[in-house]
Design an enzyme around this catalytic site. Structure first.
Site, PDB file in Angstrom:
ATOM      1  N   CYS A   8      -1.899   9.282   2.604  1.00 22.88           N
ATOM      2  CA  CYS A   8      -1.639   8.750   1.258  1.00 22.88           C
ATOM      3  C   CYS A   8      -2.709   9.222   0.292  1.00 22.88           C
ATOM      4  CB  CYS A   8      -1.590   7.226   1.298  1.00 22.88           C
ATOM      5  SG  CYS A   8      -3.043   6.484   2.037  1.00 22.88           S
ATOM      6  N   GLU A  53       0.885  -1.178   0.000  1.00 25.44           N
ATOM      7  CA  GLU A  53       0.000   0.000   0.000  1.00 25.44           C
ATOM      8  C   GLU A  53       0.912   1.214   0.000  1.00 25.44           C
ATOM      9  OE1 GLU A  53      -3.239  -0.043  -0.270  1.00 25.44           O
ATOM     10  OE2 GLU A  53      -3.367  -2.221  -0.197  1.00 25.44           O
TER      11      GLU A  53
HETATM   12  P1  NAD Z   1       8.461   5.258   4.527  1.00 24.38           P
HETATM   13  O1  NAD Z   1       8.436   4.462   3.272  1.00 24.38           O
HETATM   14  O2  NAD Z   1       9.581   6.172   4.759  1.00 24.38           O
HETATM   15  O3  NAD Z   1       8.422   4.269   5.790  1.00 24.38           O
HETATM   16  C1  NAD Z   1       7.450   3.270   5.908  1.00 24.38           C
HETATM   17  C2  NAD Z   1       7.988   2.167   6.786  1.00 24.38           C
HETATM   18  O4  NAD Z   1       9.079   1.535   6.123  1.00 24.38           O
HETATM   19  C3  NAD Z   1       8.526   2.659   8.124  1.00 24.38           C
HETATM   20  O5  NAD Z   1       8.232   1.715   9.116  1.00 24.38           O
HETATM   21  C4  NAD Z   1      10.020   2.717   7.867  1.00 24.38           C
HETATM   22  O6  NAD Z   1      10.772   2.622   9.054  1.00 24.38           O
HETATM   23  C5  NAD Z   1      10.193   1.493   7.000  1.00 24.38           C
HETATM   24  N1  NAD Z   1      11.408   1.437   6.191  1.00 24.38           N
HETATM   25  C6  NAD Z   1      12.183   2.448   5.757  1.00 24.38           C
HETATM   26  N2  NAD Z   1      13.219   1.940   5.033  1.00 24.38           N
HETATM   27  C7  NAD Z   1      13.070   0.604   5.014  1.00 24.38           C
HETATM   28  C8  NAD Z   1      13.804  -0.470   4.425  1.00 24.38           C
HETATM   29  N3  NAD Z   1      14.902  -0.267   3.702  1.00 24.38           N
HETATM   30  N4  NAD Z   1      13.346  -1.734   4.608  1.00 24.38           N
HETATM   31  C9  NAD Z   1      12.228  -1.965   5.320  1.00 24.38           C
HETATM   32  N5  NAD Z   1      11.497  -0.985   5.903  1.00 24.38           N
HETATM   33  C10 NAD Z   1      11.910   0.281   5.746  1.00 24.38           C
HETATM   34  O7  NAD Z   1       7.049   6.032   4.623  1.00 24.38           O
HETATM   35  P2  NAD Z   1       6.580   7.094   5.716  1.00 24.38           P
HETATM   36  O8  NAD Z   1       7.255   8.388   5.459  1.00 24.38           O
HETATM   37  O9  NAD Z   1       6.615   6.505   7.065  1.00 24.38           O
HETATM   38  O10 NAD Z   1       5.016   7.233   5.335  1.00 24.38           O
HETATM   39  C11 NAD Z   1       4.563   8.019   4.307  1.00 24.38           C
HETATM   40  C12 NAD Z   1       4.363   7.215   3.033  1.00 24.38           C
HETATM   41  O11 NAD Z   1       3.441   6.150   3.269  1.00 24.38           O
HETATM   42  C13 NAD Z   1       3.719   8.062   1.949  1.00 24.38           C
HETATM   43  O12 NAD Z   1       4.323   7.738   0.713  1.00 24.38           O
HETATM   44  C14 NAD Z   1       2.278   7.626   1.978  1.00 24.38           C
HETATM   45  O13 NAD Z   1       1.572   7.848   0.789  1.00 24.38           O
HETATM   46  C15 NAD Z   1       2.423   6.167   2.282  1.00 24.38           C
HETATM   47  N6  NAD Z   1       1.162   5.630   2.827  1.00 24.38           N
HETATM   48  C16 NAD Z   1       0.414   4.794   2.034  1.00 24.38           C
HETATM   49  C17 NAD Z   1      -0.812   4.338   2.502  1.00 24.38           C
HETATM   50  C18 NAD Z   1      -1.673   3.429   1.672  1.00 24.38           C
HETATM   51  O14 NAD Z   1      -2.543   2.773   2.235  1.00 24.38           O
HETATM   52  N7  NAD Z   1      -1.496   3.372   0.363  1.00 24.38           N
HETATM   53  C19 NAD Z   1      -1.248   4.705   3.769  1.00 24.38           C
HETATM   54  C20 NAD Z   1      -0.451   5.547   4.542  1.00 24.38           C
HETATM   55  C21 NAD Z   1       0.762   6.000   4.060  1.00 24.38           C
END
Ligand code: NAD
Length: 477
Positions: free
Chosen positions: A283, A249
């Site tokens: 998102c 997602e």
């Molecule tokens: P992010 O991708 O920076 O982090 C998401 C998660 O991934 C966190 O737990 C982070 O610690 C982890 N992470 C970071 N690097 C990683 C790696 N190399 N391996 C594994 N895990 C890793 O996102 P964010 O800034 O926390 O959240 C915002 C983003 O999430 C936006 O792009 C938003 O659109 C998206 N989002 C999508 C939905 C949906 O349902 N489509 C819902 C909410 C947020």
């Protein structure tokens, strides 16, 4: 705060700071686990899977309702924790905790539908001779250990989207919160484990190390990730190479199209919620406005008047509209987006005021030409900047809306349903909302994106089906 592995509270020497975005102050620490700790969590989840799977689905259904009740009993503590670590306005945090309880209740009722299975006598079909004596059963079996990773912005509901369906169908979970907002999720895991012991393990620490372990460790069968496109697609490609199932997602750049026959007051209200709720950190926030030229001026004037009234301030206060962003880095990103948009010909028509302490960015409205190369029209903007682009025709509106690599949600405002339906059919998006904000989401209906916005759809029933294996059993009489 400790974390939870195998039902035990775990601490470590190395810590991760958790800050309040409204002040920048450290409010707590969580352990930065070692690789050995993470492996131990996965081993224990794998061992526990056999036991949890022996609880009957009917009993699990009752336990999920008990979890929902317990979450409601703790609504004030959970909401306050969430507001302190995310900066989410307190009213909105309370609403999310209630939604979290409802998601567990939904999982409680939907698990029957997910686990029903099928009975198929093979002579129903015109198959080769011999099949008159064969009967097929299709049963749903839990997939095993689920590795879950969530973003910072909605820690309670995102926890429920992953944990409730996973344990409903008999799986165990190893859960990695965002390092920025782990506290609410640790508290929720504690509640879940009080009712279904050892069903959820929380691993906090280096994201890349934990992500790699989820990918490589044979004991994890499925990775469910919510977060950015960059991290999600890299993780998905590695996980698929290892033969794992993935649910992704990811981000969006949701467009809101306003036609000249739209109810402008409704459109303004929807744009306001769509872009400025939680300072735009959703998102499915409305990230671009595409408006027919005939009404562009009237719409922009009304919108600016409404944005002017938004109140910025302490998210613990009951009447704040614009809270802080999650981090100083997020504020810097907004500054860069705005500078770039101005360089690309953008005209700022409104910029609000915000507190000087904390990670605030002012609500901003900017007009851009439909041919602009501004990054703000192509990339995901996770903050309170709203670009407005005017277009000459419906086809042009669709063209601009479809001009990014994202395809999460979109919305169309018009009083003509067949025009709306026509545009909805042409938009590249997982969801199209007619005459309402892109911010809508129903947990019993499929949610997810096309193109880079994701793989698969999250609704409680869809996720349960993804988190089970279909087993075909054929009996020959
Ligand atoms: P992010 O991708 O920076 O982090 C998401 C998660 O991934 C966190 O737990 C982070 O610690 C982890 N992470 C970071 N690097 C990683 C790696 N190399 N391996 C594994 N895990 C890793 O996102 P964010 O800034 O926390 O959240 C915002 C983003 O999430 C936006 O792009 C938003 O659109 C998206 N989002 C999508 C939905 C949906 O349902 N489509 C819902 C909410 C947020």
């Amino acid at each position: 705060m400790y974390t939870l592995i195998g039902g035990e509270k775990i601490d470590s020497k190395d810590k991760i700071e958790v800050r309040n975005p409204a002040t920048g102050e450290i409010i707590d620490y969580v352990p930065s686990l070692s690789l050995e700790d993470v492996r131990k969590a996965i081993d224990l989840a794998y061992e526990e899977f056999e036991k949890i799977n022996k609880i009957t689905p009917a009993k699990r259904s009752n336990l999920l309702n008990n979890i929902a009740s317990k979450i409601r009993e703790n609504v004030e503590d959970l909401s306050k924790t969430m507001t302190l670590e995310t900066g989410r306005p307190i009213k909105s945090s309370r609403a999310e905790i209630e939604r979290t309880a409802k998601i567990f209740e939904l999982a409680s009722s939907e698990l029957r539908r997910a686990l029903e299975g099928q009975f198929i006598p093979l002579d129903l079909y015109d198959t080769p001779p011999g099949n008159e004596n064969r009967i097929a059963f299709i049963k749903r079996e839990p997939i095993g250990v689920v590795g879950a990773i969530t973003p910072f912005n909605f820690p309670a509901a995102s926890f429920a989207h992953k944990v409730a369906p996973a344990i409903a169908v008999g799986n165990t979970v190893v859960f990695k919160p965002s390092s920025l907002t782990p506290l609410t999720q640790i508290k929720l895991a504690e509640i879940v484990n009080q009712i279904i012991p050892k069903s959820v393990n929380i691993v906090t620490g280096n994201s890349e190390m934990i992500g790699n372990e989820f990918v490589k460790n044979r004991k994890i069968s499925l990775i469910t990730f919510t977060g950015s496109v960059e991290v999600g697609l890299a993780l998905a490609s590695q996980a698929i190479k290892e033969g794992k199932r993935v649910i992704m997602e990811l981000g969006g750049s949701d467009a809101m199209i306003i036609l000249e026959d739209a109810d402008l007051n409704k459109a303004v209200k929807s744009a306001l919620v769509g872009r400025f709720d939680f300072a735009g950190q959703f998102c499915n926030a409305t990230k671009r406005i595409i408006v027919r030229k005939e009404i562009e001026k009237e719409f922009s004037n009304k919108l600016v008047e409404a944005v002017r009234k938004l109140k910025s301030g302490d998210p613990l206060s009951e009447d704040v509209d614009i809270p802080p962003l999650i981090s100083n880095q997020a504020v810097m990103r907004m500054k860069e987006f705005l500078q770039n948009a101005e360089k690309e010909g953008g005209q700022v028509i409104f910029k609000g005021t915000v507190p000087s302490i904390g990670y605030y960015f002012p609500p901003t409205v900017i007009k851009l030409s439909k041919d602009s190369n501004a990054r703000i029209l192509k990339e995901e903007v996770f903050g309170p900047i709203l670009p407005i682009v005017s277009v000459d025709s419906d086809d042009e509106a669709v063209k601009v809306a479809n001009s990014t690599e994202y395809g999460l949600d979109a919305s169309v405002f018009t009083s003509n349903f067949s025009r709306a339906y026509d545009i909805a059919s042409k938009l590249k998006a997982g969801t199209v909302i007619i005459n309402d904000t892109t911010r809508l989401r129903w947990d019993n209906l499929p949610f997810g994106g096309v193109m880079k916005s994701g793989i698969g759809r999250e609704s409680i029933i869809n996720t349960m089906l993804e988190m089970t294996e279909q087993k075909l059993v054929v009996y020959s009489r």
